[in-house]
Design an enzyme around this catalytic site. Structure first.
Site, PDB file in Angstrom:
ATOM      1  N   TYR A 127      -9.277 -10.982  -6.425  1.00  0.00           N
ATOM      2  CA  TYR A 127      -8.526 -11.040  -7.526  1.00  0.00           C
ATOM      3  C   TYR A 127      -8.736 -12.116  -8.317  1.00  0.00           C
ATOM      4  CZ  TYR A 127      -6.473  -6.939  -5.128  1.00  0.00           C
ATOM      5  OH  TYR A 127      -6.230  -5.746  -4.536  1.00  0.00           O
ATOM      6  N   ARG A 183       0.853  -1.236   0.256  1.00  0.00           N
ATOM      7  CA  ARG A 183      -0.127   0.031  -0.058  1.00  0.00           C
ATOM      8  C   ARG A 183       0.779   1.375   0.038  1.00  0.00           C
ATOM      9  NH1 ARG A 183      -1.681  -3.578   3.942  1.00  0.00           N
ATOM     10  NH2 ARG A 183      -3.712  -4.530   3.638  1.00  0.00           N
ATOM     11  N   LYS A 229      -1.381  -2.784   8.229  1.00  0.00           N
ATOM     12  CA  LYS A 229      -2.472  -2.527   9.054  1.00  0.00           C
ATOM     13  C   LYS A 229      -2.632  -2.822  10.453  1.00  0.00           C
ATOM     14  CE  LYS A 229      -5.871  -1.283   5.363  1.00  0.00           C
ATOM     15  NZ  LYS A 229      -7.211  -1.739   4.885  1.00  0.00           N
ATOM     16  N   ARG A 245      -1.181  -1.646  -6.920  1.00  0.00           N
ATOM     17  CA  ARG A 245      -1.404  -2.798  -5.971  1.00  0.00           C
ATOM     18  C   ARG A 245      -2.368  -3.958  -6.742  1.00  0.00           C
ATOM     19  NH1 ARG A 245      -1.228  -4.546  -0.557  1.00  0.00           N
ATOM     20  NH2 ARG A 245      -3.224  -5.134   0.300  1.00  0.00           N
ATOM     21  N   HIS A 271      -3.094   3.201  -5.869  1.00  0.00           N
ATOM     22  CA  HIS A 271      -3.655   2.139  -5.719  1.00  0.00           C
ATOM     23  C   HIS A 271      -4.025   0.701  -6.780  1.00  0.00           C
ATOM     24  CE1 HIS A 271      -4.642  -0.148  -1.861  1.00  0.00           C
ATOM     25  NE2 HIS A 271      -5.693  -0.449  -2.423  1.00  0.00           N
ATOM     26  N   HIS A 299      -2.965  -9.218   3.715  1.00  0.00           N
ATOM     27  CA  HIS A 299      -4.444  -9.227   4.000  1.00  0.00           C
ATOM     28  C   HIS A 299      -4.826  -9.981   5.364  1.00  0.00           C
ATOM     29  CE1 HIS A 299      -5.935  -8.311  -0.485  1.00  0.00           C
ATOM     30  NE2 HIS A 299      -5.740  -7.166   0.298  1.00  0.00           N
TER      31      HIS A 299
END
Length: 311
Positions: free
Chosen positions: A285, A155, A179, A253, A250, A276
């Protein structure tokens, strides 16, 4: 008796601290959730409803009000629901009330969202465009940054937060803080490793001289301080407009993830690369990959066979 506005402000402040320090959400998520909680408190005050007495029906009416006021789509409504659930979880935790009425709210059925991607040819054109002026320090930095993002799928917030000590050019790897402060080791491709090494050896030292106390981040801004998201977006969009492409940072990515699947990467490995927490997030995806296969099938299946031409 305390001023209701002061009480609400205190609740929001405490809720924000709870999200950031205990739930360990990102600052962006913290701000979004706190914003929605503030709107709810203002709405409740206007309707003369104490937060401890807000009912399920009140929340349904509130959501209808938000949808009409802002013409919100289903994805945004889902985000508001997440914010409300977290807010009332906090409210129960602090014993303002004993139940969480937001748990009864159902998420709307969202239309399938497929992230936008660029073709490999478009990515090459975009990245190569940053090498047109080899004497421009910021262009060299931008090339290293965007090549890195595409090569690793990280990211933008992760890329601009990279520390010098976390990079190993010998192993072509970087420690990334994702994150909720989750750390992962990311491997990068040959082109990205070469671009990053060149930037660190020839460009970053010159940028660092422009600040008295240069940041320890890998990527520096024009003044020698840490690079900001706003600056990155501005530089990227200027280049995109020049090339006539439709993309955001983004998108690199998303393109990385899609191209990895097209080249045979398995979904669980891709999940780890992207950072993730839930594999269901990564599975979007696979829909993109399948859509590409279907498009190719439709194109080739429309070509007449020899038997068709004999008819």
């Amino acid at each position: 008796m305390r001023n209701p506005d002061a009480v609400n402000s205190e609740i929001i402040r405490m809720f924000s601290d709870y999200l950031l320090f205990e739930r360990r959400v990102s600052v962006k998520t913290r701000d979004a959730y706190a914003h929605e909680a503030s709107i709810l408190l203002s709405y409740a005050k206007e309707k003369n409803i104490d937060i401890s007495l807000v009912t399920f029906d009140d929340l349904v009416t509130f959501l209808d009000y938000r949808k009409k006021e802002m013409s919100l789509d289903d994805r945004t409504v889902n985000k508001i629901l997440s914010a409300l659930r977290s807010f009332f979880t906090y409210i129960v935790r602090e014993k303002y009330r004993s139940d969480n009425p937001a748990l009864l709210l159902k998420r709307p059925i969202s239309h399938e969202y497929l992230p936008k991607t660029l073709s490999k040819e478009d990515v090459d054109e975009l990245l190569d465009s940053f090498k047109e002026d080899e004497d421009d320090l910021l262009m060299i930095r931008d090339y290293a940054l965007f090549e890195l993002i595409y090569s690793s799928g990280m990211r933008i917030s992760e890329a601009i937060s990279l520390d010098l000590g976390g990079y190993s050019r010998e192993k072509s790897s970087i420690n990334v803080i994702g994150k909720r402060n989750k750390e992962r080791l990311v491997f990068i491709g040959k082109r990205a490793n070469e671009a990053l090494s060149y930037y660190l050896d020839n460009v970053r030292p010159q940028l660092a001289k422009r600040a008295k106390n240069a940041s320890g981040r890998i990527f520096l801004g024009r003044s020698g301080r840490s690079l900001t998201r706003q600056a990155v977006h501005k530089r990227f969009h200027a280049r995109i407009e020049t090339l006539g492409l439709d993309a955001t940072v983004h998108t690199l990515r998303h393109s990385f993830a899609t191209h990895m699947l097209e080249n045979g990467a398995d979904i669980r490995s891709l999940k780890e690369m992207l950072g993730h927490s839930d594999i269901s997030t990564t599975q979007i995806y696979t829909h993109l990959d399948t859509r590409g296969l279907l498009k190719s099938f439709d194109e080739f299946s429309s070509i007449p066979t020899i038997e068709d031409m004999k008819k």
